[in-house]
Design an enzyme around this catalytic site. Structure first.
Site, mmCIF file in Angstrom:
data_model
loop_
_atom_site.group_PDB
_atom_site.id
_atom_site.type_symbol
_atom_site.label_atom_id
_atom_site.label_comp_id
_atom_site.label_asym_id
_atom_site.label_seq_id
_atom_site.Cartn_x
_atom_site.Cartn_y
_atom_site.Cartn_z
ATOM 1 N N LYS A 44 62.562 -7.400 12.895
ATOM 2 C CA LYS A 44 61.425 -6.483 13.063
ATOM 3 C C LYS A 44 61.821 -5.342 13.993
ATOM 4 C CE LYS A 44 56.452 -6.349 13.763
ATOM 5 N NZ LYS A 44 55.251 -7.172 13.942
ATOM 6 N N MET A 46 50.005 -7.902 25.565
ATOM 7 C CA MET A 46 49.828 -9.353 25.736
ATOM 8 C C MET A 46 50.957 -9.914 26.605
ATOM 9 S SD MET A 46 47.168 -9.527 23.939
ATOM 10 C CE MET A 46 46.852 -11.258 24.063
ATOM 11 N N ASN A 59 57.066 -2.441 14.560
ATOM 12 C CA ASN A 59 56.265 -2.999 15.652
ATOM 13 C C ASN A 59 55.377 -1.869 16.210
ATOM 14 O OD1 ASN A 59 55.400 -4.608 17.941
ATOM 15 N ND2 ASN A 59 57.273 -5.805 17.714
ATOM 16 N N THR A 60 54.705 -2.131 17.307
ATOM 17 C CA THR A 60 53.737 -1.166 17.843
ATOM 18 C C THR A 60 54.423 0.011 18.551
ATOM 19 O OG1 THR A 60 53.607 -2.595 19.779
ATOM 20 C CG2 THR A 60 51.892 -2.850 18.128
ATOM 21 N N LYS A 77 53.013 -16.218 16.038
ATOM 22 C CA LYS A 77 53.175 -15.455 17.278
ATOM 23 C C LYS A 77 54.645 -15.572 17.696
ATOM 24 C CE LYS A 77 52.161 -13.369 21.187
ATOM 25 N NZ LYS A 77 52.221 -11.907 21.124
ATOM 26 N N SER A 78 55.173 -14.565 18.373
ATOM 27 C CA SER A 78 56.581 -14.628 18.794
ATOM 28 C C SER A 78 56.780 -15.753 19.808
ATOM 29 C CB SER A 78 57.013 -13.293 19.406
ATOM 30 O OG SER A 78 56.971 -12.295 18.418
ATOM 31 N N ASN A 111 47.725 -3.080 22.909
ATOM 32 C CA ASN A 111 47.840 -4.405 23.524
ATOM 33 C C ASN A 111 49.042 -4.444 24.441
ATOM 34 O OD1 ASN A 111 50.169 -6.450 22.720
ATOM 35 N ND2 ASN A 111 49.841 -5.073 20.970
ATOM 36 N N CYS A 133 59.224 -5.651 20.688
ATOM 37 C CA CYS A 133 58.019 -5.591 21.526
ATOM 38 C C CYS A 133 58.192 -4.426 22.504
ATOM 39 C CB CYS A 133 57.814 -6.903 22.289
ATOM 40 S SG CYS A 133 56.366 -6.827 23.374
HETATM 41 O O1 RRO Z 1 53.022 -10.124 23.002
HETATM 42 C C1 RRO Z 1 52.988 -8.884 22.988
HETATM 43 O O2 RRO Z 1 52.561 -8.225 23.952
HETATM 44 C C2 RRO Z 1 53.473 -8.091 21.847
HETATM 45 C C3 RRO Z 1 54.582 -8.398 21.109
HETATM 46 BR BR1 RRO Z 1 55.526 -9.969 21.363
HETATM 47 C C4 RRO Z 1 55.033 -7.506 20.117
HETATM 48 O O3 RRO Z 1 56.060 -7.699 19.433
HETATM 49 N N1 RRO Z 1 54.347 -6.362 19.943
HETATM 50 C C5 RRO Z 1 53.253 -6.061 20.646
HETATM 51 O O4 RRO Z 1 52.648 -4.994 20.446
HETATM 52 N N2 RRO Z 1 52.809 -6.934 21.609
#
Ligand code: RRO
Length: 300
Positions: free
Chosen positions: A160, A70, A187-188, A44-45, A68, A125
């Site tokens: 990334k 998060m 990434n997303t 996880k980051s 997401n 992110c």
């Molecule tokens: O933690 C997150 O909400 C998250 C991260 Br760090 C990311 O790089 N990409 C993502 O979709 N969620």
């Protein structure tokens, strides 16, 4: 056929890597993924200070993927360094995903997590104020952060990338100029969903990042475009759910793939992808390296 490969300066038993953000917050869960056949695992980051993340709901399941938000929840490098040691017992390369608001913060986290086999810089992110793609859409910042971490660590540095830009090649080039050993794409995608009964956005943070099968064609396009432009290797990520997706991503130009959302459906996905690629290579009488960038051949 053998599926060992080299990806961004690491030797892997197979090209199916756990993507950042999924089962990556404890050493035990990373070890479990390693035991399920992943060629490597990404944590996880992790950042400078502990973070609780965004308010719930922080994840929505859709028909074809997930959104997401998060919000970078993580215990900070001070707490996580112990987990990294446990993760290493899985006997596959462990890549530390790290984030920061500046080059100095990235360097601090990288220094605080010694023992990682590589570092994946999260400059992508899509929903973090002051972090992630707010940093990673600026080529000057991407280059300087990459250079700073590269000067700090001896192990490979991966960057990334966000797909939420007009031209991903510009950011990929900045990472390459900063000395990156590989880019990880992507990434997303910035996204949101609304509950039509209440009329409110569903996510606590309103905006989030779309992952899963829905984004695979976008990820394949990004990898394909980067392969034409960059000299460094590309690790493909975005909607890879099975061996055929992995083969497609490699034909676009990826030397390995990361798998994230598909782990929610089946934790055995890594072994299945490795086996499926091997069988495909046998059927086609090809070697793994023959797949990488195959789609770039000039049409006859
Ligand atoms: O933690 C997150 O909400 C998250 C991260 Br760090 C990311 O790089 N990409 C993502 O979709 N969620």
């Amino acid at each position: 056929m053998k599926v060992e490969c080299e990806a961004g300066g690491l030797k892997l038993a197979n090209p199916a890597i756990l993507a950042a953000g999924i089962m990556g917050t404890t050493g035990a869960s990373l070890k479990r993924i390693a035991s399920m056949g992943a060629g490597a695992v990404v944590t996880k980051s992790i950042g400078v200070e502990p973070k609780y993340g965004h308010p719930n709901p922080s994840m929505i399941a859709l028909e074809n993927g997930y959104i997401n938000a998060m919000g970078l929840p993580n215990p900070s490098y001070k707490e996580f360094s112990q987990e990294l040691k446990i993760a290493k017992e899985g006997n596959v390369p462990v890549i530390a995903s790290i984030f920061g608001a500046s080059a100095d913060e990235f360097v601090q986290v990288a220094r605080g997590l010694p023992g990682a086999d590589a570092y994946e810089l999260n400059v992508s992110c899509p929903h973090a104020t002051g972090y992630g793609m707010q940093v990673g859409t600026d080529p000057v910042l991407v280059k300087s952060i990459t250079k700073a971490v590269k000067e700090t660590v001896r192990t490979p540095v991966w960057v990334k990338l966000t797909p939420n830009v007009t031209d991903i090649r510009e950011i990929g080039l900045a990472a390459q100029e900063g000395g990156a050993d590989a880019v990880v794409a992507v990434n997303t995608l910035k996204a949101m969903a609304i509950d039509i009964d209440s009329g409110y956005p569903i996510l606590g943070n309103v905006h989030g990042g779309l992952s899963g099968p829905a984004i695979k064609p976008v990820a394949v396009r990004c990898v394909y475009d980067l392969y034409d432009t960059l000299e460094i290797p590309i690790i493909g990520v975005g909607g890879v759910s099975n061996w055929a997706d992995a083969v497609e991503m490699m034909m676009a130009g990826a030397c390995a793939v990361e798998i994230g959302s598909a782990v929610y459906e089946d934790i055995a996905v890594f072994a299945a992808v490795a086996m499926g690629i091997s069988d495909y290579l046998d059927r086609k009488n090809m070697q793994l390296k023959d797949l990488v960038g195959l789609a770039h051949r000039v049409r006859q």
